[in-house]
Enzyme design. Structure first.
Site, short mmCIF file in Angstrom:
data_model
loop_
_atom_site.label_atom_id
_atom_site.label_comp_id
_atom_site.label_asym_id
_atom_site.label_seq_id
_atom_site.Cartn_x
_atom_site.Cartn_y
_atom_site.Cartn_z
N CYS A 1 2.99 -8.34 6.43
CA CYS A 1 2.38 -7.01 5.58
C CYS A 1 1.49 -7.33 4.53
O CYS A 1 0.43 -6.46 4.39
CB CYS A 1 3.64 -6.46 4.80
SG CYS A 1 5.42 -6.52 5.72
N HIS B 1 5.37 0.45 8.74
CA HIS B 1 5.52 -1.02 9.12
C HIS B 1 5.99 -0.70 10.46
O HIS B 1 7.34 0.01 10.78
CB HIS B 1 6.49 -1.91 8.38
CG HIS B 1 6.33 -1.79 7.10
ND1 HIS B 1 5.72 -3.08 6.45
CD2 HIS B 1 6.12 -1.17 5.98
CE1 HIS B 1 5.56 -3.04 4.97
NE2 HIS B 1 6.07 -1.50 4.98
N GLN C 1 5.90 -12.22 15.46
CA GLN C 1 6.08 -10.37 15.57
C GLN C 1 4.96 -9.98 15.99
O GLN C 1 3.79 -10.07 15.97
CB GLN C 1 6.11 -10.15 14.19
CG GLN C 1 7.44 -10.49 13.29
CD GLN C 1 7.65 -9.63 11.89
OE1 GLN C 1 6.60 -9.76 11.08
NE2 GLN C 1 8.57 -9.08 11.64
N HIS D 1 0.59 -2.29 10.87
CA HIS D 1 0.56 -1.46 9.74
C HIS D 1 -0.19 -0.28 9.80
O HIS D 1 -1.46 -0.58 10.12
CB HIS D 1 0.51 -2.32 8.44
CG HIS D 1 1.53 -3.38 8.38
ND1 HIS D 1 1.26 -4.73 8.94
CD2 HIS D 1 2.82 -3.21 7.61
CE1 HIS D 1 2.73 -5.17 8.35
NE2 HIS D 1 3.36 -4.49 8.02
N LYS E 1 14.17 3.63 7.91
CA LYS E 1 13.62 2.98 9.08
C LYS E 1 14.31 3.45 10.25
O LYS E 1 15.64 4.09 10.25
CB LYS E 1 13.65 1.49 8.92
CG LYS E 1 14.95 0.81 8.89
CD LYS E 1 14.73 -0.80 8.94
CE LYS E 1 16.18 -1.38 8.77
NZ LYS E 1 16.49 -2.58 9.32
N ARG F 1 10.49 -18.26 8.91
CA ARG F 1 11.68 -18.01 8.00
C ARG F 1 12.77 -19.12 8.19
O ARG F 1 13.18 -19.30 9.30
CB ARG F 1 12.33 -16.49 8.20
CG ARG F 1 11.46 -15.49 8.13
CD ARG F 1 11.84 -14.02 8.44
NE ARG F 1 10.66 -13.13 8.58
CZ ARG F 1 11.04 -11.98 9.08
NH1 ARG F 1 12.07 -11.46 9.35
NH2 ARG F 1 9.62 -11.02 9.08
N ASP G 1 3.49 -7.22 15.39
CA ASP G 1 3.25 -6.41 13.96
C ASP G 1 2.43 -5.56 13.89
O ASP G 1 1.10 -5.71 14.48
CB ASP G 1 3.34 -7.40 13.02
CG ASP G 1 4.19 -6.85 11.64
OD1 ASP G 1 4.86 -5.74 11.67
OD2 ASP G 1 4.49 -7.60 10.57
ZN LIG Z 1 5.17 -4.84 7.43
#
Ligand SMILES: [Zn+2]
Ligand SMILES: [Zn+2]
Length: 472
Positions: A163, A344, A210, A214, A298, A192, A212
């Protein structure tokens, strides 16, 4: 829990009589230390299960057996897909050539769909100053989950999420409402910390990629963007062969606003956008009050696999609190600077976890478009080596993943090997086929098909690839 004069360590309740248990089976035994401490005496723990009906018990045991056969931790190494290497450390995945072929097909599909739907692909660094994470509030929230180190006496961390990096790209120039929405997507590898005890194959790891993205947009655009993200998720999951879903909607707890960023008005707007999109698509969902993250509500989607197990999939989060914190804005139509909304979202979640689920969903027998080896060419004798080589070349030129088994083995052994590797198409070449310039075809799960000319085979396979068909 007390029952008669028997005092148990558990919370109960207990059955009044064991006679009420009809269908039961003891599954396994294990040793356990009293109170989990090695200083204490060892206890014997007995696992069992029971059902109302014998048939339900049998079904359950069959599913258990099937799940064991499909375990990606067993199939992965057996099919040459991936491994975890003790020397390198736990929770770190090594993708082998066959696994990487599938991963690339998944990534290509993912990139194509994202470009088609107006996303821009970006790439961000794997490490950054911890200052970046402190500003976003991530450092204080999950310090214990990050890998931190120093460079020239400054604190850095290994990227645990994408992010803030995407926010920096957005922030690097001014935006007017006319530029929005801006959709930034990345196959971003993150790290992580997870305790070694909870690591599990590809499902729970310390490093993963990920898928991912945005989406930066105005509050008015947000509901439509959530809907677009949902559509992308459902389209991709269905293409991979998942058709049943469970949907959770995580909301804030209005009784405890202090646990969340932002005000009531913002939360209501955000929740309304998610609900609107879910209802627009007619998805039934479970409301989960108090389960929202700090920044916004979410949607979580789980897909049901071939054994009916639910597997973690996409997430779409509506975030109206990180942007003001990171100071990211746009100019509205009145030339006023206002905070942007950030959505996200991840479709597959983690490539590793998604892949592990996919291996088990198909028990390693991937559809043609995903198979690491799509075509095996099997010559019956050395005499037809040249003809078999030409078939391999034709398939390769047509763009298929093909392997030629030119070992000095009987054809039966070659067929068995291709079956173990779950190759969808076997093309057998003997004297007869070499003379006729065709091949004898065996299709996985459909068996012998007899002689087939190569051109029509190629167009059949091209259609399977193009349509991402789920058979054979
Ligand atoms: Zn994010
Ligand atoms: Zn008990």
């Amino acid at each position: 829990y007390q029952q008669g004069d028997w005092l148990d360590f558990c919370r109960g309740p207990h059955l009044p009589s064991t006679g009420r248990i009809k269908a039961f089976k003891l599954l396994s035994v294990a040793g356990a230390y009293w109170k989990g401490s090695e200083e204490n005496p060892m206890l014997q723990r007995i696992y069992g299960t029971s059902f109302f009906k014998e048939q339900d018990l049998q079904d359950y045991l069959k599913r258990l057996e099937e799940a064991k056969k499909r375990d990606h931790r067993k199939l992965g190494p057996a099919l040459g897909l991936f491994s975890v290497e003790e020397t390198a450390g736990p929770g770190l995945i090594f993708w082998h050539p066959a696994g990487t072929r599938i991963r690339q097909v998944i990534e290509d599909f993912w990139k194509e769909e994202h470009r088609r739907r107006g996303y821009e692909l970006v790439t961000t660094p794997h490490i950054a100053r911890d200052e970046l994470w402190r500003r976003s509030g991530h450092l204080s929230f999950s310090r214990e989950n990050m890998y931190a180190f120093e460079i020239e006496e400054e604190g850095y961390v290994l990227k645990p999420m994408n992010c803030p990096g995407h926010a920096l790209i957005y922030q690097s120039r001014l935006h007017s409402y006319r530029d929005l929405p801006m959709r930034l997507a990345e196959l971003g590898t993150v790290y992580r910390y997870e305790r070694s005890g909870v690591l599990h194959g590809m499902m729970r790891v310390r490093g993963f990629t990920q898928d991912d993205a945005h989406i930066f947009c105005t509050p008015e655009q947000a509901p439509g963007e959530v809907l677009g993200a949902l559509d992308l998720c459902l389209f991709m999951l269905r293409t991979f062969g998942y058709n049943e879903f469970e949907v959770d909607l995580s909301l804030w707890d209005p009784e405890h606003p202090e646990k969340y960023a932002g005000d009531r008005e913002g939360w209501e707007m955000a929740e309304k956008a998610l609900i609107w999109a879910l209802e627009k698509r007619g998805l039934s969902y479970r409301r989960m009050p108090g389960e929202a993250g700090f920044y916004g509500p979410k949607i979580d989607i789980r897909m049901l696999d071939a054994l009916g197990r639910s597997r973690q999939g996409p997430t779409v989060q509506f975030d109206f609190n990180l942007p003001p914190r990171l100071d990211i804005h746009y100019m509205n139509s009145e030339s006023k600077e206002v905070p942007v909304v950030m959505i996200h979202r991840a479709v597959l979640g983690s490539l590793e976890r998604f892949f592990g689920s996919l291996v088990e969903h198909y028990a390693g027998a991937f559809p043609f478009w995903l198979s690491p080896v799509q075509v095996a060419v099997l010559p019956i004798t050395d005499r037809v080596a040249d003809a078999a080589g030409r078939v391999r070349d034709r398939m390769r030129e047509a763009g298929f993943r093909v392997e030629l088994d030119d070992r000095n083995e009987k054809i039966g052994a070659k067929i068995r090997e291709a079956e173990i590797q779950k190759v969808p198409y076997m093309l057998i070449v003997g004297d007869k086929e070499a003379a006729a310039g065709n091949v004898s075809v065996r299709v996985r799960s459909a068996g012998d098909r007899g002689a087939c000319d190569i051109d029509s085979l190629i167009s059949e396979m091209q259609e399977l690839s193009r349509s991402r068909a789920l058979a054979p």
